[in-house]
Design a protein around this motif. Structure first.
Motif, PDB file in Angstrom:
ATOM      1  N   PHE A 142       0.786  -1.392   0.029  1.00 36.40           N
ATOM      2  CA  PHE A 142      -0.024  -0.093   0.168  1.00 36.40           C
ATOM      3  C   PHE A 142       0.846   1.266   0.030  1.00 36.40           C
ATOM      4  O   PHE A 142       1.808   1.428   0.509  1.00 36.40           O
ATOM      5  N   ASN A 143       0.230   2.252  -0.850  1.00 36.30           N
ATOM      6  CA  ASN A 143       1.234   3.422  -0.784  1.00 36.30           C
ATOM      7  C   ASN A 143       0.346   4.788  -0.366  1.00 36.30           C
ATOM      8  O   ASN A 143      -0.769   4.741  -0.652  1.00 36.30           O
ATOM      9  N   LEU A 144       1.087   5.481   0.260  1.00 39.81           N
ATOM     10  CA  LEU A 144       0.196   6.678   1.022  1.00 39.81           C
ATOM     11  C   LEU A 144       1.156   7.883   1.074  1.00 39.81           C
ATOM     12  O   LEU A 144       2.274   7.417   0.878  1.00 39.81           O
ATOM     13  N   ALA A 145       0.394   8.985   1.156  1.00 40.09           N
ATOM     14  CA  ALA A 145       1.571  10.248   1.800  1.00 40.09           C
ATOM     15  C   ALA A 145       1.186  10.713   3.199  1.00 40.09           C
ATOM     16  O   ALA A 145      -0.056  10.437   3.408  1.00 40.09           O
ATOM     17  N   TRP A 146       2.185  10.744   4.231  1.00 39.39           N
ATOM     18  CA  TRP A 146       2.019  11.102   5.476  1.00 39.39           C
ATOM     19  C   TRP A 146       2.729  12.469   5.653  1.00 39.39           C
ATOM     20  O   TRP A 146       3.738  12.472   5.346  1.00 39.39           O
TER      21      TRP A 146
ATOM     22  N   THR B 287       5.140  13.024   2.892  1.00 35.60           N
ATOM     23  CA  THR B 287       6.160  12.158   2.759  1.00 35.60           C
ATOM     24  C   THR B 287       5.598  10.902   2.076  1.00 35.60           C
ATOM     25  O   THR B 287       4.686  10.502   2.596  1.00 35.60           O
ATOM     26  N   PRO B 288       6.155  10.419   1.021  1.00 35.63           N
ATOM     27  CA  PRO B 288       5.619   8.967   0.352  1.00 35.63           C
ATOM     28  C   PRO B 288       5.909   8.052   1.305  1.00 35.63           C
ATOM     29  O   PRO B 288       7.169   7.908   1.733  1.00 35.63           O
ATOM     30  N   ILE B 289       5.019   7.123   1.544  1.00 41.91           N
ATOM     31  CA  ILE B 289       5.187   6.106   2.343  1.00 41.91           C
ATOM     32  C   ILE B 289       4.933   4.737   1.460  1.00 41.91           C
ATOM     33  O   ILE B 289       3.753   4.495   1.150  1.00 41.91           O
ATOM     34  N   GLN B 290       5.653   3.790   1.579  1.00 40.17           N
ATOM     35  CA  GLN B 290       5.347   2.471   0.984  1.00 40.17           C
ATOM     36  C   GLN B 290       5.135   1.503   2.016  1.00 40.17           C
ATOM     37  O   GLN B 290       6.013   1.716   3.063  1.00 40.17           O
TER      38      GLN B 290
ATOM     39  N   GLY C 188       8.329   0.730   7.678  1.00 44.71           N
ATOM     40  CA  GLY C 188       9.782   0.717   7.562  1.00 44.71           C
ATOM     41  C   GLY C 188      10.011   1.738   8.842  1.00 44.71           C
ATOM     42  O   GLY C 188      11.137   2.331   9.088  1.00 44.71           O
ATOM     43  N   ASP C 189       9.011   1.984   9.668  1.00 46.96           N
ATOM     44  CA  ASP C 189       9.092   2.736  10.887  1.00 46.96           C
ATOM     45  C   ASP C 189       8.369   2.155  11.985  1.00 46.96           C
ATOM     46  O   ASP C 189       7.265   2.080  12.033  1.00 46.96           O
ATOM     47  N   GLY C 190       9.199   2.035  13.072  1.00 46.00           N
ATOM     48  CA  GLY C 190       8.735   1.212  14.087  1.00 46.00           C
ATOM     49  C   GLY C 190       7.344   2.039  14.683  1.00 46.00           C
ATOM     50  O   GLY C 190       6.577   1.482  15.272  1.00 46.00           O
TER      51      GLY C 190
END
Ligand code: HEM
Ligand code: HEM
Length: 450
Positions: free
Chosen positions: A300-304, A307-310, A344-346
Motif C-alpha cells: 500500500f502507498n500513501l502520503a503522510w 512524505t510518500p510512504i511505502q 519501515g518505521d517502528g
C-alpha cells in the motif's frame, strides 16, 4: 584494599552473601536488562517494518517485566540484610559501590517508566499488550492530556529514556570494572556475595560462567528474530479448504479428498461430503484452485505529511478459485493480517495498529471477497467484490492482469481506496491534511495450480 584483608571470612556482622531471592533477581534483571539494551538499539534503528514492530512489542514487554522485578527487588532489599563490605574497604570504595548500586535502581525503574511515558503520550494511542497476551494500561492521566502537554511529556520521555540509557552504560562499565578489580586484584569475597560459593581469583568458574552468560545474552539479543513475518502463503488447507477453494483436480496422492465438482464450489460444502472422486471429464469446466507462492506481495502507498510512504502487508492469505473459462464460478477471498503492516518505521507501524487507524485489537483482519469477475481485455480482468476493513464493508473493484503459463499464473493489480470510507484515521487523522484519503493498494503474485 590490602592483601591482609583479602581472604578474610565474612564477619559475624552480616551474611556472607545476598539472599537467594536477591541473587536470583540480580541475575535475572541483569540478563533482561542487557538483552533489553540490544533490543532497544535494534528496534530504534531497524527499518524493517513488521519486524521492528515486533521488536518494540518485546522491548515494551521485557521493559515492564524489569520494572516489576526491580520494584520487587527493591522491596526485598529494604527488608533484608545485605552482606557487609569487605573488611578494610576504603570509604571511597564503599561510597562508590553504593552510588553505583543506587544508580542501578534509578535506571532499573527509570528506564521502564520513561519508556512507559513515551508510549502513553504517543500522538496516537497505541495499546500495549505484554508478550502478546497481557493488556497493559497507559500511565494514568497522560493519554487524556491536551496535545501540547502530551507532546511535552513525550519529549521528556524520549529525553529521559535516552539519558538513562547512557547512564546505564556508565554504571555497567563501573560495576563490571569493580567486580573484576575485587575478584582479580583485591582477591576478596565481593563476587561471592552475588555468586554463591565463588572463590577469589581469575580461575573461579562462576566468573567465566557470568562472562559467558553475558556474551550469550548479547548474542541472543542480536539473533532474536520475532515470530517470522511469514512470506505470503496460500491459505492453510485445514482452515479454508472446506470453505472455498475446493480443488479442481483431485490431489489424489494427497490425503485431502477431492471436492465434488458438480457445481460451483459452495462454501457450505463440508469436506466430509466430498469424498467421492470427481468424474474426470467434468473437471475441466470448473475454476482452478491456486496456491499463492512465496515472493508474492501486497503493498500500500500513501502520503503522510507529504512524505510518500511505502507499506507492505507481510501476512495474508488468498483462497483463489479462478479460471478464465469459468469466470462465473470463480471466487477470491483475500484475508489480510493488519498487524503485519510494515512501513519501515517502528513507531509509525505501531500507530497503524492503534484505534485511530486499523484498530487491530478489535479488527485484526481485513478481507476482500469477490465472486464476480469480468474480462476487460485479453489477459485483463476486474474482480468486483467487497472489502471488509475495520468493521466496514464497501464494494471494491480490483482490476488485474493475468498470465497463465502451464501450472503457473502471475497476476498484478492496482486499485485505489478511500481510507475515510472505512474509518481508517480517526480523531485528528480523519482530516485529510496530513494523510490524503486515497490509498493505493497493489499486489503482485505468482500462484501454482493446487
Ligand atoms: C545490567 C546488569 C546489572 C545490574 C543492573 C546489576 C545491578 C546490581 C545491583 C543493584 C547490585 C547491588 C545489590 C542489590 O542491591 O541488588 C549488584 C551487586 C552485584 N553485582 Fe550486579 N548488576 C548487573 C550485572 C552484573 C554482572 C554482569 C556481574 C558480574 C559479572 C555483577 C556482579 C555483581 C556483584 C558481584 C554484586 C555484589 C556487590 C557487593 O556485594 O558489593 N552484576 N548488581
Ligand atoms: C530496563 C528497561 C529498558 C531498557 C534497558 C531500555 C533500553 C532502550 C534502548 C537502549 C533504546 C534505544 C535508544 C537509542 O538507540 O537511542 C530504547 C528505545 C526505546 N525504548 Fe526502551 N528500554 C527499557 C524499557 C522500555 C519500556 C518499558 C518501554 C515502553 C513501555 C520502552 C520504550 C522505548 C521506546 C519507545 C524507544 C524508542 C524511542 C527513543 O528512541 O527514544 N523502553 N530503549
Amino acid at each position: 584494599m590490602t592483601a591482609e584483608t583479602l581472604s578474610k571470612p565474612a564477619s559475624a556482622a552480616g551474611p556472607v552473601r545476598y539472599s537467594t531471592v536477591a541473587i536470583i533477581l540480580h541475575w535475572l534483571i541483569a540478563a533482561a536488562l542487557i538483552f533489553q539494551v540490544i533490543l532497544g538499539w535494534r528496534a530504534d534503528d531497524g527499518p524493517k517494518g513488521a519486524e521492528t514492530f515486533a521488536l518494540f512489542q518485546l522491548h515494551k514487554s521485557i521493559g515492564i517485566t524489569i520494572l516489576v522485578l526491580s520494584v520487587a527487588r527493591l522491596l526485598w532489599k529494604l527488608t533484608h540484610k545485605s552482606p557487609p563490605a569487605p573488611a578494610g574497604q576504603p570509604t571511597w570504595e564503599k561510597i562508590a559501590a553504593s552510588a553505583v548500586h543506587v544508580g542501578f535502581y534509578v535506571i532499573m525503574i527509570g528506564l521502564p517508566l520513561t519508556g512507559w511515558i513515551i508510549v502513553s503520550t504517543s500522538r496516537i494511542n497505541i495499546p500495549t499488550i505484554l508478550f502478546g497476551a497481557i493488556p497493559w494500561p497507559h500511565l494514568p492521566g497522560l493519554p487524556e492530556l491536551a496535545a501540547g502537554a502530551k507532546d511535552a511529556w513525550n519529549n521528556i520521555g524520549h529525553l529521559g529514556h535516552g539519558l538513562l540509557v547512557k547512564f546505564t552504560y556508565v554504571l555497567l562499565a563501573l560495576h563490571l570494572g569493580a567486580v573484576a578489580k575485587h575478584q582479580i586484584l583485591d582477591r576478596d569475597e565481593v563476587f561471592g556475595h552475588m555468586a554463591a560459593g565463588a572463590k577469589p581469583g581469575i580461575k573461579e568458574p562462576r566468573l567465566w560462567l557470568a562472562a559467558a552468560g553475558f556474551a550469550a545474552v548479547v548474542a541472543a539479543g542480536y539473533l532474536y528474530t520475532p515470530a517470522k513475518a511469514k512470506a505470503p502463503q496460500p491459505a492453510p488447507a485445514e482452515s479454508s479448504a472446506d470453505e472455498l477453494a475446493l480443488p479442481e483436480e483431485a490431489p489424489a496422492a494427497a490425503a485431502a479428498p477431492a471436492a465434488t465438482p458438480a457445481g460451483p464450489a459452495t462454501p457450505a460444502a463440508p469436506a466430509e461430503t466430498a469424498e467421492a472422486a470427481p468424474p474426470a471429464d467434468s473437471v475441466l469446466k470448473d475454476p482452478v484452485a491456486w496456491a499463492v507462492q512465496k515472493g508474492s506481495h501486497l503493498d500500500f502507498n500513501l502520503a503522510w505529511a507529504d512524505t510518500p510512504i511505502q507499506g507492505r502487508f507481510s501476512r495474508w492469505t488468498a483462497d483463489i478459485l479462478f479460471s478464465p473459462e469459468a469466470l462465473d464460478r470463480s471466487k477470491l477471498t483475500v484475508s489480510i493480517d493488519l498487524a503485519s503492516a510494515g512501513t519501515g518505521d517502528g513507531q509509525r507501524d505501531e500507530s497503524l495498529q492503534g484505534p485511530d487507524f486499523f484498530n487491530t485489537s478489535a479488527n485484526p483482519k481485513a478481507t476482500f471477497t469477490a465472486s464476480k469477475f469480468r474480462k476487460t481485455a485479453e489477459g485483463r480482468y476486474v474482480a468486483d467484490g467487497t472489502l471488509d476493513l475495520r468493521g466496514v464493508k464497501k464494494p471494491l473493484s480490483l482490476p488485474f492482469s493475468l498470465k497463465i503459463d502451464g501450472d503457473t499464473a502471475t497476476a498484478r493489480g492496482v486499485t485505489t481506496l478511500d481510507r475515510t470510507a472505512f474509518g481508517v484515521g480517526q480523531g485528528e487523522w480523519a482530516s485529510t491534511d496530513q494523510i490524503p484519503a486515497k490509498i493505493k493498494v497493489s499486489f503482485a503474485l505468482t500462484a501454482k495450480k493446487k
